[in-house]
Design a protein around this motif. Structure first.
Motif, PDB file in Angstrom:
ATOM      1  N   ALA A  40      -7.303 -24.536   4.301  1.00  0.00           N
ATOM      2  CA  ALA A  40      -6.184 -23.580   4.319  1.00  0.00           C
ATOM      3  C   ALA A  40      -4.842 -24.308   4.361  1.00  0.00           C
ATOM      4  N   ILE A  41      -4.760 -25.367   5.169  1.00  0.00           N
ATOM      5  CA  ILE A  41      -3.512 -26.129   5.254  1.00  0.00           C
ATOM      6  C   ILE A  41      -3.207 -26.780   3.899  1.00  0.00           C
ATOM      7  N   GLY A  42      -4.241 -27.343   3.282  1.00  0.00           N
ATOM      8  CA  GLY A  42      -4.041 -28.001   1.984  1.00  0.00           C
ATOM      9  C   GLY A  42      -3.528 -27.044   0.934  1.00  0.00           C
ATOM     10  N   VAL A  43      -4.125 -25.876   0.892  1.00  0.00           N
ATOM     11  CA  VAL A  43      -3.746 -24.864  -0.101  1.00  0.00           C
ATOM     12  C   VAL A  43      -2.323 -24.360   0.187  1.00  0.00           C
ATOM     13  N   SER A  44      -2.004 -24.198   1.466  1.00  0.00           N
ATOM     14  CA  SER A  44      -0.671 -23.728   1.853  1.00  0.00           C
ATOM     15  C   SER A  44       0.397 -24.777   1.501  1.00  0.00           C
ATOM     16  N   ARG A  45       0.103 -26.048   1.778  1.00  0.00           N
ATOM     17  CA  ARG A  45       1.072 -27.097   1.434  1.00  0.00           C
ATOM     18  C   ARG A  45       1.319 -27.157  -0.070  1.00  0.00           C
ATOM     19  N   LEU A  46       0.331 -26.721  -0.846  1.00  0.00           N
ATOM     20  CA  LEU A  46       0.502 -26.760  -2.305  1.00  0.00           C
ATOM     21  C   LEU A  46       1.160 -25.470  -2.824  1.00  0.00           C
ATOM     22  N   GLY A  47       1.601 -24.638  -1.900  1.00  0.00           N
ATOM     23  CA  GLY A  47       2.446 -23.513  -2.304  1.00  0.00           C
ATOM     24  C   GLY A  47       1.754 -22.165  -2.447  1.00  0.00           C
ATOM     25  N   HIS A  48       0.515 -22.064  -2.008  1.00  0.00           N
ATOM     26  CA  HIS A  48      -0.185 -20.771  -2.088  1.00  0.00           C
ATOM     27  C   HIS A  48      -0.261 -20.167  -0.680  1.00  0.00           C
ATOM     28  N   ARG A  49      -0.554 -18.874  -0.652  1.00  0.00           N
ATOM     29  CA  ARG A  49      -0.661 -18.218   0.656  1.00  0.00           C
ATOM     30  C   ARG A  49      -2.117 -18.228   1.117  1.00  0.00           C
ATOM     31  N   ALA A  50      -2.340 -18.773   2.309  1.00  0.00           N
ATOM     32  CA  ALA A  50      -3.697 -18.876   2.835  1.00  0.00           C
ATOM     33  C   ALA A  50      -3.781 -18.211   4.201  1.00  0.00           C
ATOM     34  N   GLY A  62      -6.275 -23.949  22.091  1.00  0.00           N
ATOM     35  CA  GLY A  62      -6.202 -22.769  21.219  1.00  0.00           C
ATOM     36  C   GLY A  62      -4.759 -22.514  20.794  1.00  0.00           C
ATOM     37  N   LEU A  63      -3.845 -22.653  21.750  1.00  0.00           N
ATOM     38  CA  LEU A  63      -2.431 -22.398  21.433  1.00  0.00           C
ATOM     39  C   LEU A  63      -1.880 -23.480  20.515  1.00  0.00           C
ATOM     40  N   LEU A  64      -2.300 -24.721  20.756  1.00  0.00           N
ATOM     41  CA  LEU A  64      -1.865 -25.833  19.896  1.00  0.00           C
ATOM     42  C   LEU A  64      -2.314 -25.579  18.443  1.00  0.00           C
ATOM     43  N   ILE A  65      -3.568 -25.156  18.302  1.00  0.00           N
ATOM     44  CA  ILE A  65      -4.108 -24.937  16.957  1.00  0.00           C
ATOM     45  C   ILE A  65      -3.376 -23.782  16.274  1.00  0.00           C
ATOM     46  N   ALA A  66      -3.213 -22.664  16.993  1.00  0.00           N
ATOM     47  CA  ALA A  66      -2.559 -21.509  16.378  1.00  0.00           C
ATOM     48  C   ALA A  66      -1.131 -21.843  15.982  1.00  0.00           C
ATOM     49  N   SER A  67      -0.409 -22.553  16.852  1.00  0.00           N
ATOM     50  CA  SER A  67       0.986 -22.796  16.485  1.00  0.00           C
ATOM     51  C   SER A  67       1.103 -23.821  15.376  1.00  0.00           C
ATOM     52  N   GLU A  72       2.243 -24.625   9.564  1.00  0.00           N
ATOM     53  CA  GLU A  72       1.826 -25.016   8.210  1.00  0.00           C
ATOM     54  C   GLU A  72       1.859 -23.830   7.252  1.00  0.00           C
ATOM     55  N   GLY A  73       2.282 -22.687   7.736  1.00  0.00           N
ATOM     56  CA  GLY A  73       2.395 -21.519   6.860  1.00  0.00           C
ATOM     57  C   GLY A  73       1.088 -20.772   6.656  1.00  0.00           C
ATOM     58  N   VAL A  74       0.072 -21.095   7.461  1.00  0.00           N
ATOM     59  CA  VAL A  74      -1.210 -20.393   7.332  1.00  0.00           C
ATOM     60  C   VAL A  74      -1.133 -19.083   8.127  1.00  0.00           C
ATOM     61  N   ASP A  75      -1.564 -17.999   7.518  1.00  0.00           N
ATOM     62  CA  ASP A  75      -1.565 -16.684   8.157  1.00  0.00           C
ATOM     63  C   ASP A  75      -2.664 -16.664   9.228  1.00  0.00           C
TER      64      ASP A  75
END
Ligand code: ADP
Ligand code: KDG
Length: 314
Positions: A40-50, A62-67, A72-75
């Protein structure tokens, strides 16, 4: 509306930075990883919505991961937080210069509580791709059911299903995995596998045999990831191969996920099979040259960086 939806378990990571076994006071780096969030991070960095669906503990990891995912722009709007059990954790030792040893602390923890009701049908139906991995069905019966639910919703809606076999020997036996992975191969449009993983489903053989065996079960795009040898694919009946890029190997973990992110992003961009494999190899090369499961993934404007020998300040 997102381009790609994925689901699975993501865990905290404590990775030793020195070589050898863990010792008191050894320096380590705190991060996180999970095959699906890596994609998801890879796809988001390449400009798509994940978007990523999963369960985390209501705790510091858990909070570290979510934030970090949000950054990284992941929903992460469908992520839920467990109060009874914590976020899973991986300890990673660099046992020798080229052997990584991972210990998992995940059984029964937040990520494995993933369940079919976590899968928002509207989110999946509106996406262009659903990506799942063979790790999630090994976590728990409810996590396995969640994967099947997501795949069923996607198939019914005509959303492409992408599946990375991702066999993890710590989680289940080859025989148990083989049967479940075969079922998911049959329901997928795109399949990614290493040679050993493909052999769990179709039996040992040449790379051509492995790709053909997987394709004969239904998927129209089968990609065999071959580490430093790049990739071999059978796409709509045509064989396509693409070499790996020459880079300095720093950390092999996450390369497969990086490859998948690159391939899927190129598919979303409407690129040819050869260009999809090429972008997969470029992302894999970025990943292995940087330490961390996902930290080295390229942004879109960086994709051509490895094509030139020059160090550019930009
Ligand atoms: P996995 O992480 O699933 O085991 P691989 O080891 O097959 O996956 O690596 C995935 C991709 O990463 C490869 O197809 C290739 O593009 C890239 N890659 C892996 N190892 C290297 C390497 N030593 N040099 C360059 N690229 C690599
Ligand atoms: O593909 C990289 C993954 O192995 C890592 O990020 C952790 O998801 C993970 C797993 O279960 O091994």
């Amino acid at each position: 509306r997102v381009d790609l939806v994925t689901l699975g378990e993501t865990m905290g990571l404590v990775a030793a930075t020195d070589t050898g076994s863990f010792t008191v006071g050894a320096p380590a780096r705190v991060s996180f990883g999970g095959a699906e969030t890596n994609v998801a991070i890879g796809v988001s960095r390449l400009g798509h919505r994940a978007a990523w669906i999963g369960r985390l503990g209501d705790d510091p990891l858990g909070l570290l991961i979510a934030s970090a995912l949000r950054g990284e722009g992941v929903d992460v709007s469908r992520v839920t937080f467990e109060t009874e059990v914590p976020t899973g954790l991986m300890l990673r030792e660099r046992r020798t210069a080229d052997r990584v040893r991972v210990s998992y602390y995940r059984r029964g923890l937040a990520g494995s509580r993933l369940a079919p009701d976590d899968v928002d049908p509207e989110l999946v139906r509106a996406a262009r791709l659903l990506h799942v991995s063979g790790i999630t069905p090994a976590l728990s019966p409810s996590a396995r059911a969640a994967v099947h639910r997501a795949v069923e919703i996607a198939r019914d809606a005509g959303v492409l299903v992408s599946f990375d076999l991702n066999y993890r020997a710590a989680l289940w036996s080859p025989a148990e995995a083989g049967a479940e992975l075969a079922t998911l191969v049959e329901r997928a449009d795109l399949v990614f596998a290493g040679e050993d993983e493909a052999a769990l489903v179709v039996g040992e053989g040449s790379v051509a045999h492995l790709a053909k065996g997987l394709a004969s079960r239904g998927p129209t795009q089968v990609v065999i990831k071959r580490g430093g040898d790049g990739a071999y694919a059978l796409i709509d009946g045509e064989v396509v191969t693409s070499p790996a890029l020459p880079v300095t190997l720093v950390d092999p973990v996450g390369a497969g996920d990086a490859f998948v992110a690159g391939y899927l992003s190129a598919l979303l961009d409407g690129l040819s099979p050869a260009d999809r494999l090429r972008r997969g190899n470029v992302c894999g090369a970025f990943s292995v040259s940087v330490s961390g499961d996902w930290e080295g993934l390229p942004r879109r404007r960086e994709l051509a960086t490895l094509d030139s020998a020059e160090n550019v300040a930009r």
